[in-house]
Design an enzyme around this catalytic site. Sequence first.
Site, PDB file in Angstrom:
ATOM      1  N   HIS A  24       0.819  -1.221   0.000  1.00  0.00           N
ATOM      2  CA  HIS A  24       0.000   0.000   0.000  1.00  0.00           C
ATOM      3  C   HIS A  24       0.846   1.261   0.000  1.00  0.00           C
ATOM      4  CE1 HIS A  24      -3.877   2.038   0.551  1.00  0.00           C
ATOM      5  NE2 HIS A  24      -3.159   2.952   1.186  1.00  0.00           N
ATOM      6  N   ASP A  67       0.383   5.562  -1.076  1.00  0.00           N
ATOM      7  CA  ASP A  67      -0.579   6.605  -1.440  1.00  0.00           C
ATOM      8  C   ASP A  67       0.051   7.759  -2.197  1.00  0.00           C
ATOM      9  OD1 ASP A  67      -3.351   6.197  -0.784  1.00  0.00           O
ATOM     10  OD2 ASP A  67      -2.739   5.975   1.306  1.00  0.00           O
ATOM     11  N   GLU A  97      -8.910   2.170  -2.806  1.00  0.00           N
ATOM     12  CA  GLU A  97      -9.005   2.184  -1.345  1.00  0.00           C
ATOM     13  C   GLU A  97     -10.361   2.718  -0.918  1.00  0.00           C
ATOM     14  OE1 GLU A  97      -6.036   4.453   0.714  1.00  0.00           O
ATOM     15  OE2 GLU A  97      -6.318   3.305   2.566  1.00  0.00           O
ATOM     16  N   HIS A 156     -13.091   2.707   3.236  1.00  0.00           N
ATOM     17  CA  HIS A 156     -12.048   3.535   3.846  1.00  0.00           C
ATOM     18  C   HIS A 156     -12.606   3.935   5.205  1.00  0.00           C
ATOM     19  CE1 HIS A 156      -9.257   6.981   4.440  1.00  0.00           C
ATOM     20  NE2 HIS A 156      -8.434   6.019   4.086  1.00  0.00           N
ATOM     21  N   HIS A 179      -9.004  -1.187   6.946  1.00  0.00           N
ATOM     22  CA  HIS A 179     -10.038  -0.152   7.118  1.00  0.00           C
ATOM     23  C   HIS A 179     -11.427  -0.731   7.372  1.00  0.00           C
ATOM     24  CE1 HIS A 179      -7.814   3.564   6.404  1.00  0.00           C
ATOM     25  NE2 HIS A 179      -7.217   2.987   5.364  1.00  0.00           N
ATOM     26  N   HIS A 200      -2.543  -2.891   4.576  1.00  0.00           N
ATOM     27  CA  HIS A 200      -1.740  -2.006   5.428  1.00  0.00           C
ATOM     28  C   HIS A 200      -2.353  -1.916   6.826  1.00  0.00           C
ATOM     29  CE1 HIS A 200      -4.761   0.554   3.542  1.00  0.00           C
ATOM     30  NE2 HIS A 200      -4.400   1.636   4.203  1.00  0.00           N
ATOM     31  N   ASP A 207       2.327   2.094   3.883  1.00  0.00           N
ATOM     32  CA  ASP A 207       1.397   3.231   3.904  1.00  0.00           C
ATOM     33  C   ASP A 207       2.103   4.575   3.716  1.00  0.00           C
ATOM     34  OD1 ASP A 207      -1.136   4.326   3.975  1.00  0.00           O
ATOM     35  OD2 ASP A 207      -1.437   4.096   6.133  1.00  0.00           O
TER      36      ASP A 207
HETATM   37 ZN    ZN Z   1      -5.412   3.565   4.329  1.00  0.00          ZN
END
Ligand code: ZN
Length: 449
Positions: free
Chosen positions: A64, A66, A163, A190, A236, A257, A326
């Site tokens: 994961h 971002d 996500e 999420h 999540h 993650h 993450d």
């Molecule tokens: Zn996340």
Amino acid sequence: MQDCENMQQPGDAHHRMLIYKEASIRGAWIWWFICTLLSLLHGVISETSRALDIMTKYPLIDGHNDLAVPLRRHHKNKLSKLSMLDIPNAATDIRRLTAGHVGGQVFAAYVLCTAQDKDAVRLTLEQIDVIRRMCTENPQMELVTTAEGMGNSTKIACLISIEGGHSIDSSLPALRMFYLLGVRSMALTHNCNTPWAETSSSLYSDYQQRNDSLTDFGKAVVSEMNRLGMLVDLSHSSWETAKAVLKHSTAPVIFSHSSAYAICENTRNVPDDILLLLKKNGGLIMVNFYSSFVACSSDANVSILADHFDHIKQVIGAESIGIGADYDGAHGFPKGLEDVSKYPVLIEELISRNWTEEELAGVLRLNFLKVFRKVEKVRDDMLHILPSEVEISLSEVNENCRAKLVPPGKPSLSVLEVHQSSRGNGNTPLRPVKALICFILLLITVTLN
Ligand SMILES: [Zn+2]
Ligand SMILES: *[C@@H]1O[C@H](CO)[C@@H](O)[C@H](O)[C@H]1NC(C)=O
Ligand SMILES: *[C@@H]1O[C@H](CO)[C@@H](O)[C@H](O)[C@H]1NC(C)=O
Ligand SMILES: *[C@@H]1O[C@H](CO)[C@@H](O)[C@H](O)[C@H]1NC(C)=O
Ligand SMILES: *[C@@H]1O[C@H](CO)[C@@H](O)[C@H](O)[C@H]1NC(C)=O
């Protein structure tokens, strides 16, 4: 360190000791000190070089990242104005991925929960676009969509994930179209509930859940992901949703993650009972590095991060563990682990805790590839099954921003109208006030992002 052992026992200088006793003892102590220092240093250096050796043989696949978030937030997705080699205001770029021995990265197409029931689908498409552009316009990267492509890539292999289930707007056709664009993993939520699955977070209050936190439509989403060969990601999700999915899914699932609840009691982490269910499912937990999930404070270090690995290994074995750090999805990482170039620091720590090369090879990449391959196998076993035509019932979703597919003027008997009439409340045309509110909400969302 053969020399050092001799220095510690300066026996051959025995006769001189009588004369230079004082000096020799002092000398011995100095030598002892230097040698101890050297051997400590030697240990550190050899662990460093062993970590790099192992990572060269088994480049990391991280579950994961971002980066697409700062690309939008700070750079408006304008890649032509950026060099991917060095990206300001981000923890990820090609230079640092290379330094960190990253051979594969799952990049998340994430959009804010505030886009749910608004323009989440468009925003997700735009994030997929920016990831695809990044991974196809840079010669150091390669867009992949299969376990084999990922396993065999000699570049930084990019796999796209979504996500949050709000991105599909409760539509299986939308899910399938995302698959066609290369999406191979989706987190069911999420920080907001969807109409069909529940989040671990209490940040938003939309869609309070029923039915063990995975509705009939939620089960249809999981089944369709199994059929497509998409990894179901439970990071999540609430624990109840996670348990319901672990019961329903015919393929292994991942936490892309998340860390261990036993080490840091945050609901984003995974408790031992769910770890055991995950092991039974053949799935994978990819450990998150974010300090708040690692140490339950902003003050974390590599030692407490390694405690998560030790704990999970002790409960379900090293073969169920991966890494999903993450980066760029959170602010505040352990000291010494601030960006994607720092992964070898963790591997050194695990080597010093006696993790074997075989265990580390699994954690670094082989465990993920194995799960991905199994997910593809489940897909291949379901090739005879047609795409699901299950629809969420309109009473379960928020209709305010959904267009009624009725031509302007006098409503005619379209298929949709018949469908809505049969529910008894579908004949109100979209009122101007409602339309205005939707438009303003849309503007606010776009501005905020
Ligand atoms: Zn996340
Ligand atoms: C790489 O490709 C070969 C041949 O196509 C295949 O047999 C092998 O399993 C692949 N490796 C991985 C890790 O997927
Ligand atoms: C909840 O579960 C019941 C019984 O299994 C089922 O009849 C109903 O359709 C479910 N509702 C939703 C929203 O999934
Ligand atoms: C890491 O942090 C813990 C407390 O969170 C502390 O006890 C430990 O000494 C630290 N270790 C290192 C190597 O700094
Ligand atoms: C690692 O193994 C060595 C030798 O077997 C042992 O002395 C040491 O205590 C072990 N360290 C840990 C952290 O388990």
